[in-house]
Design an enzyme around this catalytic site. Structure first.
Site, PDB file in Angstrom:
ATOM      1  N   LYS A 125       0.827  -1.202   0.000  1.00  0.00           N
ATOM      2  CA  LYS A 125       0.000   0.000   0.000  1.00  0.00           C
ATOM      3  C   LYS A 125       0.868   1.262   0.000  1.00  0.00           C
ATOM      4  O   LYS A 125       0.570   2.233  -0.695  1.00  0.00           O
ATOM      5  CB  LYS A 125      -0.918   0.003   1.229  1.00  0.00           C
ATOM      6  CG  LYS A 125      -1.851  -1.199   1.363  1.00  0.00           C
ATOM      7  CD  LYS A 125      -2.961  -1.171   0.364  1.00  0.00           C
ATOM      8  CE  LYS A 125      -4.071  -2.163   0.717  1.00  0.00           C
ATOM      9  NZ  LYS A 125      -3.616  -3.569   0.791  1.00  0.00           N
ATOM     10  N   LYS A 160      -8.872   2.128   3.776  1.00  0.00           N
ATOM     11  CA  LYS A 160      -8.432   0.743   3.812  1.00  0.00           C
ATOM     12  C   LYS A 160      -7.284   0.567   4.792  1.00  0.00           C
ATOM     13  O   LYS A 160      -6.500   1.505   5.029  1.00  0.00           O
ATOM     14  CB  LYS A 160      -8.018   0.263   2.422  1.00  0.00           C
ATOM     15  CG  LYS A 160      -6.995   1.117   1.691  1.00  0.00           C
ATOM     16  CD  LYS A 160      -6.851   0.627   0.249  1.00  0.00           C
ATOM     17  CE  LYS A 160      -5.925   1.498  -0.572  1.00  0.00           C
ATOM     18  NZ  LYS A 160      -5.832   1.057  -1.983  1.00  0.00           N
ATOM     19  N   ARG A 210      -4.700  -4.911 -13.183  1.00  0.00           N
ATOM     20  CA  ARG A 210      -3.413  -5.445 -12.740  1.00  0.00           C
ATOM     21  C   ARG A 210      -2.453  -5.378 -13.937  1.00  0.00           C
ATOM     22  O   ARG A 210      -2.642  -6.058 -14.942  1.00  0.00           O
ATOM     23  CB  ARG A 210      -3.580  -6.883 -12.250  1.00  0.00           C
ATOM     24  CG  ARG A 210      -2.279  -7.653 -12.040  1.00  0.00           C
ATOM     25  CD  ARG A 210      -1.316  -7.003 -11.046  1.00  0.00           C
ATOM     26  NE  ARG A 210      -1.887  -6.743  -9.745  1.00  0.00           N
ATOM     27  CZ  ARG A 210      -2.003  -7.639  -8.768  1.00  0.00           C
ATOM     28  NH1 ARG A 210      -1.576  -8.871  -8.957  1.00  0.00           N
ATOM     29  NH2 ARG A 210      -2.515  -7.278  -7.610  1.00  0.00           N
ATOM     30  N   ARG A 225     -10.051  -6.152 -13.216  1.00  0.00           N
ATOM     31  CA  ARG A 225     -10.898  -6.871 -12.266  1.00  0.00           C
ATOM     32  C   ARG A 225     -12.095  -5.985 -11.954  1.00  0.00           C
ATOM     33  O   ARG A 225     -11.979  -4.990 -11.258  1.00  0.00           O
ATOM     34  CB  ARG A 225     -10.079  -7.233 -11.037  1.00  0.00           C
ATOM     35  CG  ARG A 225      -8.938  -8.192 -11.380  1.00  0.00           C
ATOM     36  CD  ARG A 225      -7.785  -8.148 -10.429  1.00  0.00           C
ATOM     37  NE  ARG A 225      -7.180  -6.832 -10.335  1.00  0.00           N
ATOM     38  CZ  ARG A 225      -6.226  -6.523  -9.466  1.00  0.00           C
ATOM     39  NH1 ARG A 225      -5.767  -7.436  -8.643  1.00  0.00           N
ATOM     40  NH2 ARG A 225      -5.720  -5.310  -9.435  1.00  0.00           N
ATOM     41  N   ASP A 273      -1.320  -1.946  -9.583  1.00  0.00           N
ATOM     42  CA  ASP A 273      -2.771  -1.822  -9.645  1.00  0.00           C
ATOM     43  C   ASP A 273      -3.116  -0.407 -10.085  1.00  0.00           C
ATOM     44  O   ASP A 273      -2.655   0.568  -9.480  1.00  0.00           O
ATOM     45  CB  ASP A 273      -3.401  -2.132  -8.297  1.00  0.00           C
ATOM     46  CG  ASP A 273      -3.349  -3.613  -7.954  1.00  0.00           C
ATOM     47  OD1 ASP A 273      -3.009  -4.412  -8.843  1.00  0.00           O
ATOM     48  OD2 ASP A 273      -3.652  -3.967  -6.798  1.00  0.00           O
ATOM     49  N   GLU A 281      -1.729   0.671  -6.030  1.00  0.00           N
ATOM     50  CA  GLU A 281      -0.885  -0.208  -5.221  1.00  0.00           C
ATOM     51  C   GLU A 281       0.276  -0.708  -6.067  1.00  0.00           C
ATOM     52  O   GLU A 281       0.204  -0.751  -7.299  1.00  0.00           O
ATOM     53  CB  GLU A 281      -1.658  -1.425  -4.683  1.00  0.00           C
ATOM     54  CG  GLU A 281      -2.657  -1.116  -3.597  1.00  0.00           C
ATOM     55  CD  GLU A 281      -3.249  -2.369  -2.974  1.00  0.00           C
ATOM     56  OE1 GLU A 281      -2.670  -3.470  -3.143  1.00  0.00           O
ATOM     57  OE2 GLU A 281      -4.300  -2.262  -2.325  1.00  0.00           O
TER      58      GLU A 281
END
Length: 315
Positions: A125, A160, A210, A225, A273, A281
């Site tokens: 992260k 998060k 991704r 995704r 990401d 990320e």
């Protein structure tokens, strides 16, 4: 050569989608030997070397009983051709200790991918903080008041934990601020735990992409995704649908900016990401999506990876 995979228990692999299995299958096809151990099997004692209780395996080609154990033995880690650290997150204390044992194995001559020090230096992260020009507005804090100010400014935010995986513990709070206090309390545990807050990126409806980067170079396809139903998370573990797509110009721009930097630090395989045009990320522990991309596009990600591994090991 023998390749030692430090990974989760083989009995739990879902071989139809597991990227570590795809690596093993390609390595075996090229004649490399396959060794496996869990990180808990690593040990060191003064006067000796880092060793592990390993299993030498062969692939059977059977979808269910997919491997057989040829030999179980104690192996000096530095005597293997390469070590692939493929244990899934979370990056907890035990993972941290394993990277130190693998770092000692490096000092004894082992070649470890991804490099243990680089794994420690790039929490998935927080690694994005080094590249602010590519990320959405982001706050990292324990301070509940700072979170509230960030929400007041950006109105629609994602919160998060720093140690989550697979979309675990992710919350969205919209302009009405509904449940913001409860979410903060849940994630920061009364100010004792650090959390991340990011401005919501509405392009998530088109997928959390991704982007795989191998030896500094992007794979030409990404896996988007896509969240399903009322879900905000695109993670496959959270029910997202994986759709392979060509690398976009912006995806390539991010990958080409970060790839050489991260590769130079010993990160042979990275999963970036990207939502919309924003990096969210940097995954370094056990990036996945090899098989989904190959199944949908025909591009052999595992072959690209083993090519890079063999090149890194060449004299």
């Amino acid at each position: 050569m023998d390749l030692l995979f430090v990974a989760d228990p083989l009995e739990g692999f879902k071989t139809y989608k597991d990227s570590t299995f795809a690596m093993m299958r390609e390595a075996a096809r090229r004649g490399h030997g396959l060794l496996h151990c869990e990180s808990r099997a690593l040990r060191w004692q003064r006067g000796g070397s880092v060793v592990a209780d390993t299993r030498r395996i062969e692939l059977t080609g059977d979808a269910h009983d997919w491997f057989r154990v040829v030999e179980s033995t104690e192996t000096r880690v530095a005597d293997t051709g390469a070590v692939l650290m493929r244990q899934d997150p979370p990056f907890d204390s035990e993972y941290f200790y394993a990277t130190h044992l693998l770092g000692q194995a490096e000092r004894e001559g082992a070649r470890v991918f991804n490099k243990p020090a680089a794994l420690r230096d790039h929490p998935e992260k927080l690694a994005i903080l080094e590249f602010p020009e590519h990320i959405a507005p982001t706050l990292v804090t324990r301070d509940a008041a700072a979170v509230r100010r960030f929400h007041d400014e950006h109105r629609d935010v994602i919160l998060k934990p720093l140690d989550g995986m697979g979309g675990m513990g992710i919350f969205r709070v919209g302009p009405d601020g509904l449940n913001l206090g409860s979410v903060i309390e849940t994630l920061n545990a009364g100010g004792t735990r650090t959390l991340m807050v990011q401005r919501y990126v509405p392009e998530i409806v088109h997928g959390d992409k991704r982007v795989l980067v191998i030896a500094g170079k992007p794979v030409p396809y990404v896996l988007a995704r896509i969240p399903q139903g009322s879900e905000i998370r695109g993670n496959l573990a959270a029910g997202g649908k994986g759709v392979a797509q060509p690398l976009s110009p912006r995806d390539r721009e991010i990958a080409e900016a970060l790839g050489p930097v991260l590769a130079a630090r010993g990160l042979l395989l990275v999963g970036l990401d990207v939502i919309g045009d924003r990096l969210t990320e940097i995954n370094v522990t056990s990036p996945t999506c090899f098989q989904e991309i190959q199944q949908q596009t025909g591009f052999d990600v595992a072959a690209m990876f083993v090519d890079a591994l063999e090149a890194a090991l060449a004299p």
